[in-house]
Design an enzyme around this catalytic site. Structure first.
Site, PDB file in Angstrom:
ATOM      1  N   LYS A 107       0.818  -1.214   0.000  1.00  0.00           N
ATOM      2  CA  LYS A 107       0.000   0.000   0.000  1.00  0.00           C
ATOM      3  C   LYS A 107       0.854   1.269   0.000  1.00  0.00           C
ATOM      4  O   LYS A 107       0.365   2.349  -0.305  1.00  0.00           O
ATOM      5  CB  LYS A 107      -0.991  -0.035   1.142  1.00  0.00           C
ATOM      6  CG  LYS A 107      -2.028  -1.132   0.899  1.00  0.00           C
ATOM      7  CD  LYS A 107      -3.207  -1.052   1.827  1.00  0.00           C
ATOM      8  CE  LYS A 107      -4.298  -2.031   1.409  1.00  0.00           C
ATOM      9  NZ  LYS A 107      -3.938  -3.430   1.722  1.00  0.00           N
TER      10      LYS A 107
HETATM   11  C1  LIG Z   1      -4.652  -4.517   1.163  1.00  0.00           C
HETATM   12  C2  LIG Z   1      -3.916  -5.823   1.080  1.00  0.00           C
HETATM   13  C3  LIG Z   1      -4.261  -6.827   0.133  1.00  0.00           C
HETATM   14  C4  LIG Z   1      -5.456  -6.679  -0.780  1.00  0.00           C
HETATM   15  O1  LIG Z   1      -5.234  -5.761  -1.819  1.00  0.00           O
HETATM   16  P1  LIG Z   1      -6.466  -5.201  -2.665  1.00  0.00           P
HETATM   17  O2  LIG Z   1      -5.894  -4.144  -3.536  1.00  0.00           O
HETATM   18  O3  LIG Z   1      -7.453  -4.657  -1.675  1.00  0.00           O
HETATM   19  O4  LIG Z   1      -7.032  -6.344  -3.429  1.00  0.00           O
HETATM   20  C5  LIG Z   1      -3.488  -7.974   0.074  1.00  0.00           C
HETATM   21  N1  LIG Z   1      -2.447  -8.160   0.911  1.00  0.00           N
HETATM   22  C6  LIG Z   1      -2.085  -7.241   1.830  1.00  0.00           C
HETATM   23  C7  LIG Z   1      -0.942  -7.535   2.729  1.00  0.00           C
HETATM   24  C8  LIG Z   1      -2.803  -6.040   1.949  1.00  0.00           C
HETATM   25  O5  LIG Z   1      -2.446  -5.134   2.880  1.00  0.00           O
END
Ligand SMILES: *Cc1c(COP(=O)(O)O)cnc(C)c1O
Length: 434
Positions: A107
C-alpha cells in the site's frame, strides 16, 4: 485527463477533483476517460530503466494534461526511494516483492504517490487538508507514513481497538506530528461508518477541507500499475509470456494490473487469488456477482465480502463477463491450504512468505496445473512476513528474521485517543482542534 463516473458516463472531472473527491457524487468510481498506450520504443527498452524512470513515463503518459514532465519527476522523486524486486523461486516462478517501502506493505506504492500528488495541488491552492481514513491494518500504516510531515495536510486514522497486529498498531500510533490515531471501541465497520458520517456532515464540511485516502481513490490506483511494468522490465529477457497472480481483497491491486495491460503491457493472463472471501472467483465462474458478508481468515487484509473495486475490474472489459473470464482466472483457498503453502515455500524454496503472499502462490500453482502453455509466473508479495510475526512463526514452527525498522518500532510508545463508535463524540473531537 478527464475521469468519468462508472455510474454516470457524462459526469466527468479533472485529476484534481477526482483525487480530492475520491468518490463521484453518484457513488460510482472514477475511471480514466481513455487509456493512452505507451510507446513501443519505451517497452522495448524498458529493461534498461529504473523503477523511478518507469514510474515517470507511465505517469507522464497518463497525466500529461495535468502535470508537466518536471512536476511528474518531482512527485515520483518524492514518493519512491524503494522499488519492487522480482526474486526467483523456481525455474519459471518469481515473487514480486512489494514490501520494501516504509510501512512494509504494497500500500506504500499508492499512499506515497497520493500524498505527493495531493501536496502538489495544495501548494498551488494554499488550503489545508484534513485526511480521514479508517483502517483494518495495512492501509493506516501506509497512509500515516505517506503523509507524515507533508505540509498543509493532517491525517486522522481510525482503527478498531485490539483488532490490528502489534506492529500495525505501532505504525499508526508512534509517528505523531501531523498524524493522529483514534482507537475506536468497535469493529472496522464502525470506523468506516464514522468516516462516512463525517463526509456527510454539513458542519464538518464547512469547517474543514476533508478528503479520504481509501483504496478507491484514483490516486492510489495509477501508481499501483508501476510495479507490473517493473516486473516485466526484470523478466522480459527470458522471452516467455508473463502471468501475474494477485492476492486480492478490495481488488485495487488487480485493477491496477489491468490498467497496465490496457496501457500496452504484454501480460498473458491474470490470476485473482483470494481466501474464502471469494465473491470475485465465484463471479468469474458463474457470471453472477453475489457478494456475501466477510469471513475472518489468516490473510486478514483480504477479508472483504464486497470488493470496492469490483465495478472497476469489470469495466476494463466493458462489463462483459466472458471477456473478463478470458483474461482472469479466479481461485480461492482456505486457511489450512494457506498455512500449508507457507510451509512448502519455506521448505522447498527457502522463502518465508506472509499469508497473503501464500494465497497468491497457490493461485499461480493452480493455474499452472490447468494451463497447457509455458510461461513465467509471477506472484505478488503484498506484505513483509514480519508484519504478521506471531502467525508466521507459529505456522513455520521457527523464528523468522525481523527487519531493524520493525524491531525499533515495537519499542516506541503508543499514542492514541480512545473513542467510542458514537459519531457525536468523534465530531466534537474533530471540531475541538480548530
Ligand atoms: C490490502 C492488502 C491486500 C489486498 O489488496 P487489494 O488491492 O485490496 O485487493 C493484500 N495483501 C495485503 C498484505 C494487503 O495489505
Amino acid at each position: 485527463m478527464q475521469f468519468y463516473s462508472t455510474k454516470t458516463a457524462s459526469h466527468k472531472v479533472n485529476l484534481e477533483e477526482a483525487i480530492f473527491r475520491s468518490l463521484p457524487p453518484d457513488n460510482g468510481l472514477y475511471m480514466p476517460e481513455h487509456i493512452p498506450t505507451l510507446s513501443p520504443d519505451f517497452l522495448s527498452d524498458i529493461h534498461n530503466k529504473s523503477f523511478q524512470e518507469i514510474a515517470i513515463e507511465i505517469t507522464h503518459t497518463l497525466l500529461s494534461d495535468d502535470l508537466s514532465r518536471e512536476e511528474v519527476e518531482h512527485i515520483i522523486g518524492l514518493a519512491y526511494d524503494f522499488d519492487a524486486p522480482a526474486k526467483q523461486i523456481t525455474e519459471d516462478t518469481y515473487v514480486l516483492e512489494l514490501f520494501h517501502g516504509p510501512s512494509m506493505a504494497f500500500k506504500d506504492f499508492g499512499a506515497r504517490f497520493m500524498a505527493a500528488l495531493m501536496s502538489h495541488f495544495l501548494a498551488r491552492s494554499e488550503k489545508d487538508l484534513k485526511i480521514l481514513v479508517a483502517t483494518s491494518g495495512d492501509t493506516g500504516g501506509a497512509v500515516a507514513q505517506g503523509f507524515f510531515d507533508v505540509p498543509g495536510i493532517s491525517v486522522t486514522i481510525l482503527y478498531p481497538s485490539g483488532k490490528v497486529s502489534d506492529i500495525q498498531e505501532k505504525q499508526l500510533t508512534t509517528l505523531g506530528r501531523n498524524v493522529r490515531a483514534l482507537e475506536v471501541e468497535g469493529t472496522f465497520d464502525d470506523c468506516q461508518k464514522l468516516v462516512k458520517d463525517a463526509f456527510l456532515d454539513t458542519e464538518l464540511n464547512t469547517k474543514f477541507n476533508l478528503a479520504s485516502a481509501n483504496s478507491i481513490n484514483i490516486a492510489r490506483l495509477i501508481p499501483q500499475s508501476f510495479y507490473y511494468f517493473a516486473a516485466y522490465a526484470q523478466l522480459k529477457q527470458m522471452g516467455k509470456p508473463i502471468v501475474f497472480s494477485v492476492p486480492s481483497g478490495n481488488f485495487g491491486n488487480l485493477s491496477a494490473g489491468l490498467l497496465a495491460f490496457r496501457m500496452g503491457l504484454p501480460v498473458a493472463h491474470f490470476v485473482a487469488s483470494t481466501n474464502i472471501n471469494n465473491s470475485v472467483p465465484r463471479y468469474l465462474e458463474s457470471g453472477v456477482y453475489n457478494p456475501l458478508p466477510s469471513v475472518e481468515t489468516i490473510s486478514n487484509a483480504m477479508d472483504v465480502g464486497n470488493p470496492s473495486n469490483f465495478v472497476r475490474l469489470i469495466r476494463f472489459f466493458g462489463d462483459d463477463h466472458l471477456s473478463t473470464k478470458e483474461k482472469i482466472s479466479g481461485y480461492y483457498f482456505n486457511d489450512v491450504e494457506t498455512s500449508e503453502a507457507m510451509r512448502i515455500l519455506d521448505q522447498k524454496a527457502n522463502y518465508v512468505a506472509c499469508p497473503h503472499t501464500a494465497v497468491a502462490y497457490l493461485g499461480l500453482e493452480t493455474y499452472r496445473k490447468e494451463s497447457e502453455s509455458e510461461f513465467i509466473g509471477v506472484f505478488l508479495s503484498t506484505a513483509h512476513p514480519a508484519k504478521f510475526i506471531d502467525l508466521v512463526e507459529k505456522t513455520l514452527g521457527k523464528p523468522i528474521d525481523v527487519p531493524e525498522r520493525l524491531k525499533n518500532l515495537l519499542s516506541l510508545p503508543k499514542r492514541s485517543t480512545k473513542i467510542t463508535s458514537d459519531f457525536s463524540q468523534f465530531k466534537t473531537l474533530l471540531i475541538s482542534e480548530l
